[in-house]
Every structure is written in structure tokens, then in C-alpha cells.
Design an enzyme around this catalytic site. Structure first.
Site, short mmCIF file in Angstrom:
data_model
loop_
_atom_site.label_atom_id
_atom_site.label_comp_id
_atom_site.label_asym_id
_atom_site.label_seq_id
_atom_site.Cartn_x
_atom_site.Cartn_y
_atom_site.Cartn_z
N ASP A 37 39.71 37.10 58.99
CA ASP A 37 40.67 36.55 58.03
C ASP A 37 42.05 36.38 58.64
O ASP A 37 42.79 35.46 58.28
CB ASP A 37 40.72 37.38 56.74
C1 LAN Z 1 37.74 55.29 59.56
C2 LAN Z 1 38.44 54.80 60.75
C3 LAN Z 1 37.57 54.20 61.78
C4 LAN Z 1 39.80 54.93 60.82
C5 LAN Z 1 40.79 54.17 61.63
C6 LAN Z 1 41.61 53.24 60.75
C7 LAN Z 1 41.23 51.79 60.84
C8 LAN Z 1 39.72 51.69 60.88
C9 LAN Z 1 41.78 50.95 59.67
C10 LAN Z 1 43.31 51.06 59.50
C11 LAN Z 1 43.81 49.63 59.03
C12 LAN Z 1 42.56 48.86 58.68
C13 LAN Z 1 42.25 49.26 57.26
C14 LAN Z 1 42.54 47.34 58.65
C15 LAN Z 1 41.35 46.60 58.82
C16 LAN Z 1 40.15 47.32 59.34
C17 LAN Z 1 40.20 48.85 59.38
C18 LAN Z 1 41.58 49.41 59.73
C19 LAN Z 1 41.97 48.92 61.11
C20 LAN Z 1 41.33 45.09 58.58
C21 LAN Z 1 41.66 44.43 59.91
C22 LAN Z 1 39.94 44.59 58.13
C23 LAN Z 1 39.93 43.17 57.55
C24 LAN Z 1 40.90 43.09 56.38
O1 LAN Z 1 40.83 41.89 55.65
C25 LAN Z 1 42.32 43.39 56.82
C26 LAN Z 1 42.85 42.29 57.73
C27 LAN Z 1 43.21 43.39 55.57
C28 LAN Z 1 42.34 44.80 57.45
C29 LAN Z 1 43.69 45.22 57.97
C30 LAN Z 1 43.78 46.69 58.23
#
Ligand code: LAN
Length: 717
Positions: free
Chosen positions: A440
Site C-alpha cells: 500500500d
Molecule cells: C510482532 C512484531 C513482529 C513486532 C514488530 C513491529 C512491526 C511488525 C510493526 C510495527 C509497525 C507496523 C505495524 C506496520 C506495518 C507492518 C507491521 C509493523 C512494521 C505496515 C507496514 C503493514 C501494512 C499497513 O497497511 C501499514 C503500511 C499501515 C503498516 C505500517 C506499520
């Protein structure tokens, strides 16, 4: 204990990297704090009353947009924010520093402590999985250890209170897998009490359906580095401080803890995703195998392989790693392999500074190294959607954001052999240097750039971006669609789905669901539809492929709708978020309230949740339980999401929408800004995370669309 907030400066680079620096007091006058920093620290941010007293929605929009553009970081063209919420990140930075003997600068140390003190549960003194969570064993153990390693004495009231709570909930023995790994690495736990994370998995042939390089990118990166440490049973040498902590975190003395028989013990408050029987059986065999059968050469061989893959990942992410958890484990692996002088180790540790972010409550380790690209893509688009991008007062900010997006597109591929898909042409969530394509983020950035270069108001920028560069973006997006046997037509987050969701049976993390493989996400699918359709209106490249992909995606969106008309949101809280994206994507292919049953149900669902105050509000409980849970009072962000969805779906009753708009206007401050109300984002169903720019971005879009749709200027006071 606090530092002098007026001495903090936020340093950014053209690629959006953010680092906080604490300058000498003598330097403060020659290097003044800018508006962005003052706003972020909530100190003396200049908040002059907005230029116009908003009598109309149009004026409120201008005031909101004026305030928002005033807090942009001019140098990078981004809107830096403290992207905080998860409470299991700081342990990584502090443990990595302790393990490797690296220095934590004194002002950072003070502010890390202050943040934890400020976020401790006011009643029991513990911490949860995220900032607003109930107290958990994981949160409390990790942050207690952090405070002790940062030098807070055991008899400090904050430590005492947290420790009492930890004892009450059974002590550190109840930590989930990642918690046990951190404790074992720090020699506060014995490895025999930690379920194995064998790196042998990484030497399997890729054809094996459980190969880790088919897992979700985060889980893969975490278990690559944590697996190295668990397989080698790496442990820091005991120090007097660690000996003290050992005696503080268990209900018995350390020596009396029966680690081996508590591998599967997880505090019941923490447990979100219990082990399957299969996983328990596999773990049992693995433990025996590690103890009696694993040849030493195989251990060395598979860890060597893991190290090779880690080095490739470092190359692909400019030594940042995908996110802080894997980043911290990785820094320790690099230290063990390269020693304190190792260039790779030093670079990776130094880069962890990009994850530290100051705020009014102190310094937090963020969920990622920022949300720069994602926020900029929205900012650019929504100024256009709101019809204000051409206004000369906003042009400089939009130009800077556009240029940032242009700079942030990937122009190189990953190192061969790193099991990564082509990324040239795509965009990440945070910075180009972080290096991971997100579906996205790519689609939204592409759309933002196209809006600028196709606008007559921005003619002068056309030469700065060759639209041919978007052909690569389209190639990447099309390659991300799930067209195999899993979830036909959908889009996942970072890659297409590469393994069966049955792998969730071996999910060892206990506190997160759905982390083993990629899943279809309705929001990612919606954004991708929006990006691809917008593109194909301006360019005929792969027109038929795009048409086919969009048709499949739209069919998926309709299938993903729940019987009550809602869509579950995985990355925002919750149904209002997904509803907005789905309705926008459907509107883009001409489906509206008047002609589509799916849209009608989607709108009716949202309308049924409208609160008496005219707006909408949802809480984290909805994300956890998969049921709409309304907050008592409305919130600006969720109200904006609903309003945007309804307007785009051409929902016929204007009064419903007007109620939402009035709520948004009533919450606007004199300065034009909106204040923080509650968490906006979520991940893995259980962890809340803040998106501080959302409270500007979505109201701007909502009010702007409202104005443009109903063309009212004075009627909606
Ligand atoms: C449980 C684990 C593996 C913890 C580490 C934290 C990360 C996995 C998280 C923190 C921010 C996070 C929520 C995020 C995403 C994936 C997982 C993240 C990176 C994504 C990129 C997935 C796709 C979404 O549409 C969006 C772009 C909003 C988010 C952004 C932040």
C-alpha cells in the site's frame, strides 16, 4: 529527572532519517529549535490563533492545513512523529547496548527512564504489550530490566512497585518466547528454559513449504537473528548488576527456578495465541535433538548460514534491519561475529539511534524508524483531494513532500540470494534506506506523485520525475497480488503469500496472532486498487493486466466484507478504517450506494455506529475481539474515516455526514490543530500504535471532500 527540553534538536537527512541530538546550552541561541521540534516536544510551540476565525468548514480546513504545514520538517520534507505504542522495543536497544558495552548517551538514558516512569500503570506500576494495555508479564519484566540496566536502583519507588506487581503475576517465568530470549541473552534466564529457534530451518531447501524465507518478513528477520543467539546459546557474562536482577525478577531465588520445565509457561494475562499441540511436540523433539543429537558441525554450519543471510539483510537495509526487534538481535549477532571494532556491528548499533524519538513524556523506541513515506503520500494526496493543493501558501510544503517521495523510491535491487523479490520502483513505509517494499505504501506514493506531476499548479515539478519510473512500480504491485491458491485477488503487506496459513500452528510468539505468514489485507488491497487505477488513467502501460488485477481485487474486497456490512481493519482501529478504504476503492470503480449492494451494506453499517454527538469512535477492544467496540465519545480520526467513506460512496443523507463534519470542526483548536485523542493504529490484532499525523491528514481530507461535494461555504457553521 528530566533533561532540558530546549536543548533537544531533531536532525534529519534528505532521505528522512531522524536522530535526536542534545546540544550544549551555549549552542542553543545560535541553533534555535524549529517549530516542528517545539511541537513534537510540546514546549513553546508557536500557536498563534489561526489567521481566520473559522465560521465555515472551508475556513476550518485552511486553518487545519496551515497548522499542519507549519510543523513539517522543511529539510527532509517529512512530518516526523513519535511513532510509539509498543512497549517491547526499548529492551532491544538497552540490551544490545549492555551486551556490546556500547555507550548510551546520558541525556538518552535519562529520557528513556522518564518515558517508562511516565507510562507505568498508575495503579499497579507495571507495563503492558503497548502503552495503554493492561499490565502484562512481558511488558513488566522487559521494562523493569530496562530500568535496572539503565541504572535505576532496585529500591527506587518505580522499581519497587513494578516488582511487587511482577511477583503478584508470577514473576519473569511467565514471559513469552521473545521475553525469555532477551532474558537468556542477558544471562537472567537459562537457555534450557527457552523453546528452541533452530537455524537449521534456514538451511532447508527453499522448496520446503515451511522454509523461513516464506514467512512474514518480520517474523523471518526476528527469528533469523534470535535463532542464531538461541542456537548458539549466546549469553552475556554475569556481572554484579545482572546477579542482582536475577534475584529480583522471580518469585523464588534464581537458583531455585526450574527453567527446563517452564519452557511453555506463559502468564495467562499475556497469552493471546496459545501453542498448538503440534508446536509443543516439535519443541519437545527439538530440545532432545539439541541436547543429544545435534552435531556440532551442523550447529556451526547453520549459524554460519544465518549469519550470511543477516549480512545480506544488513546490506539491503543499510544496516537498519526491517524494524527494531530484529535490529537489536542483529546488532548482537554482528558483535559476536565481528567484535566491538567490527564495522558492521558499529554501523548497526549506531543506526538504532534512528528508532529513538523524543516526546513530552520522554524518549521511546518506536515501532519502526518512522512513518515518513506513508504520511507524506497521504499528505500530498489529501491536499489535492481537499482542493487546496494549488493554494500558494501550501505549495512549498507539498513540493517538499513530493520531492521526498521522489527521493524515496527504490532504485536498486536486493543483494542476490537474500530471498527478496524485485523492489526497484516500489516504496517503503518509512525510509528508502530501510529497504522493504510495502504494497500500500507503493500504491499510495505512486498516486501522490502522479497527482503532482499531472497538476497544472505544479507544472514546474514535472521535469523532476520521469513517469517511466512508475512502470517499475506497476510491475512490483502486479507481482504482489495473491493469485495462487491463497486468497485469490488480494494483496498482503510486504510480499505475496508464500506459504500456507497452517504455519500459524508453529507460531511460537504467544502474544501475537497471524505473524507467521503474509495474510490478505483488505486495506492493502484497497490502496493498491486506488494506485493502479489512478495510474492507468494516465498511462497505458500494462493496461489489460491492471484491469484484470483490479477486477480480481474488487471481487476480493466484496468477499472480505462481513455479513453485517463491515470490514475488519488490521492496521488501523478498526472497522471505520477498513470501511473507509474499501468504500473508496469501490467508489473508484463506480460502485456507490445507489448501485451496489456491497456499498450499501458498508455504508449502513457505518451509519448504524454513529454516536449521538454526530461522530464515530472505536477502541482497541474491537481489534482484539473482532467486534465493533464503540468508544463513549466520538474521536476525530475515526469520524473522519467514516465521513470520507460515506462521501465517496455517495451516501444520500447529507445530515449524517454533516453530523460527522460538525464533530470534527468542534474539536479543532483555535490554532487550527487537532489534539491527540486515542490510538489510531494496531498490528497483529493485539498491539496499539500511534499515528500522530492521522489527526491532521484525515480531517483535512474529510472536510475538503465535504466542501467539494456539497459546495457549501456558509451553510455549515
Ligand atoms: C510482532 C512484531 C513482529 C513486532 C514488530 C513491529 C512491526 C511488525 C510493526 C510495527 C509497525 C507496523 C505495524 C506496520 C506495518 C507492518 C507491521 C509493523 C512494521 C505496515 C507496514 C503493514 C501494512 C499497513 O497497511 C501499514 C503500511 C499501515 C503498516 C505500517 C506499520
Amino acid at each position: 529527572m528530566s533533561t532540558d527540553l530546549s536543548r533537544w534538536r531533531l536532525r534529519t537527512t534528505k532521505l528522512g532519517a531522524q536522530r535526536w541530538e542534545y546540544i550544549a546550552s551555549s549552542a542553543t541561541s545560535s541553533d534555535p529549535q524549529d517549530a516542528c521540534t517545539k511541537y513534537l516536544l510540546n514546549t513553546d510551540c508557536p500557536r498563534p490563533p489561526a489567521p481566520i476565525q473559522p465560521k465555515t468548514a472551508a475556513q476550518a480546513l485552511l486553518n487545519g492545513a496551515t497548522f499542519f504545514t507549519s510543523i513539517q520538517d522543511d529539510y527532509s520534507g517529512t512530518w516526523p512523529v513519535q511513532y510509539k505504542g509498543p512497549m517491547f522495543m526499548t529492551i532491544g536497544y538497552v540490551a544490545a547496548a549492555y551486551f556490546t558495552g556500547s555507550n548510551i548517551p546520558e541525556p538518552v538514558r535519562i529520557e528513556l527512564i522518564r518515558y517508562l516512569v511516565n507510562t507505568a500503570n498508575p495503579v499497579d506500576g507495571g507495563w503492558g504489550l503497548h502503552e495503554k494495555d493492561k499490565t502484562t508479564c512481558f511488558g513488566t519484566t522487559m521494562n523493569y530490566v530496562v530500568l535496572r540496566l539503565l541504572g535505576l536502583p532496585a529500591d527506587h519507588p518505580v522499581c519497587k512497585k513494578a516488582r511487587e506487581t511482577l511477583m503478584r503475576i508470577g514473576g519473569a517465568i511467565g514471559c513469552p518466547h521473545w521475553g525469555k530470549i532477551w532474558l537468556a541473552v542477558l544471562n537472567l534466564y537459562r537457555w534450557e528454559g527457552v523453546n528452541p529457534a533452530p537455524t537449521e530451518l534456514f538451511v532447508l531447501p527453499y522448496a520446503a513449504p515451511i522454509h523461513p524465507m516464506r514467512w512474514w518478513v518480520h517474523t523471518r528477520a526476528i527469528y533469523l537473528a534470535a535463532g542464531y543467539l538461541a542456537t548458539a546459546k549466546s549469553q552475556y557474562a554475569l556481572t554484579p548488576l545482572l546477579e542482582e536482577i536475577r534475584q529480583e525478577i522471580f518469585v523464588t531465588s534464581f537458583e531455585q527456578v526450574d527453567f527446563a520445565s517452564n519452557r511453555n509457561t506463559v502468564c495467562e494475562i499475556d497469552l493471546y495465541y496459545p501453542h498448538s499441540r503440534l508446536l509443543n511436540v516439535l519443541n519437545w523433539f527439538m530440545v532432545k535433538y539439541e541436547k543429544y543429537a545435534r552435531p556440532n558441525w551442523l550447529l556451526k554450519y547453520s549459524n554460519k548460514r544465518a549469519y550470511e543471510l543477516i549480512l545480506k539483510d544488513m546490506e539491503n537495509t543499510s544496516y537498519l534491519s526491517i524494524a527494531p526487534v530484529s535490529g537489536a538481535f542483529t546488532a548482537i549477532v554482528l558483535y559476536l561475529e565481528q567484535g566491538p571494532q567490527g564495522k558492521g556491528f558499529q554501523r548497526s548499533f549506531d543506526n538504532m539511534a534512528e528508532e529513538l524519538f523524543m516526546g513530552p513524556q520522554g524518549m521511546a523506541v518506536m515501532g519502526t524508524n518512522g512513518s515518513q513515506v506513508w504520511d507524506d503520500a497521504f499528505a500530498v494526496q489529501y491536499f489535492f483531494a481537499a482542493g487546496i493543493a494549488g493554494n500558494p501558501i501550501f505549495k512549498p510544503a507539498i513540493t517538499r513532500a513530493f520531492r521526498f517521495l521522489v527521493r524515496s523510491q527504490f532504485d536498486t535491487e536486493c543483494s542476490p540470494g537474500s530471498f527478496r523479490d524485485p523492489r526497484k520502483g516500489a516504496w517503503p513505509f518509512s525510509t528508502k534506506e530501510q529497504g522493504y517494499t510495502v504494497s500500500d505504501c507503493t500504491a499510495e506514493s505512486m498516486k501522490a506523485i502522479l497527482m503532482v506531476i499531472n497538476s497544472d499548479d505544479y507544472k514546474e515539478l514535472r521535469s523532476e520525475f520521469d513517469p517511466q519510473r512508475l512502470h517499475d512500480s506497476v510491475d512490483v504491485l502486479l507481482s504482489l497480488q495473491n493469485v495462487g491458491s491463497f486468497e485469490y485477488g488480494s494483496f498482503a503487506s510486504y510480499e505475496r503469500i508464500k506459504a500456507t496459513p497452517l504455519l500459524e500452528w508453529i507460531n511460537p510468539a504467544e502474544v501475537f496472532g497471524n505473524i507467521m505468514v503474509e495474510y490478505p489485507y483488505v486495506e492493502c488491497t484497497d490502496s493498491t486498487v486506488l494506485g493502479l487505477l489512478y495510474f492507468s488513467r494516465h498511462d497505458s502501460y500494462r493496461k489489460d493486466d491492471i484491469k484484470r488485477a483490479v477486477d480480481l481485487a474488487i471481487a476480493y474486497i466484496a468477499r472480505a466484507q462481513n455479513p453485517d456490512g463491515s470490514w475488519y481493519g488490521s492496521w488501523g482501529i478498526c472497522y471505520t478504517y477498513a470501511g473507509m478504504f474499501a468504500l473508496e476503492a469501490l467508489a473508484e470503480v463506480g460502485k456507490t450506494y445507489a448501485n451496489s449492494e456491497v456499498v450499501r451494506k458498508g455504508c449502513d453499517f457505518l451509519v448504524s455506529k454513529q454516536l449521538p454527538d454526530g461522530g464515530w469512535g472505536e477502541t482497541m477492544a474491537g481489534s482484539e475481539t473482532h467486534k465493533y467496540v464503540s468508544s463513549k465519545e466520538s474521536m476525530v480520526v475515526q469520524t473522519s474515516w467514516s465521513v470520507i467513506g460515506l462521501i465517496l460512496a455517495k451516501y444520500p443523507k447529507q445530515e449524517v455526514i454533516k453530523g460527522g463534519i460538525e464533530l470534527i470542526l468542534s474539536r479543532q483548536q483555535k490554532s487550527g490543530e487537532w489534539l491527540y485523542e486515542s490510538d489510531e493504529g494496531v498490528f497483529n490484532h493485539s498491539c496499539a500504535i500511534e499515528y500522530p499525523n492521522y489527526r491532521f491528514l484525515f480531517p483535512i481530507k474529510a472536510i475538503g471532500l465535504y466542501e467539494r461535494t456539497y459546495a457549501l461555504t456558509s451553510d455549515n457553521e
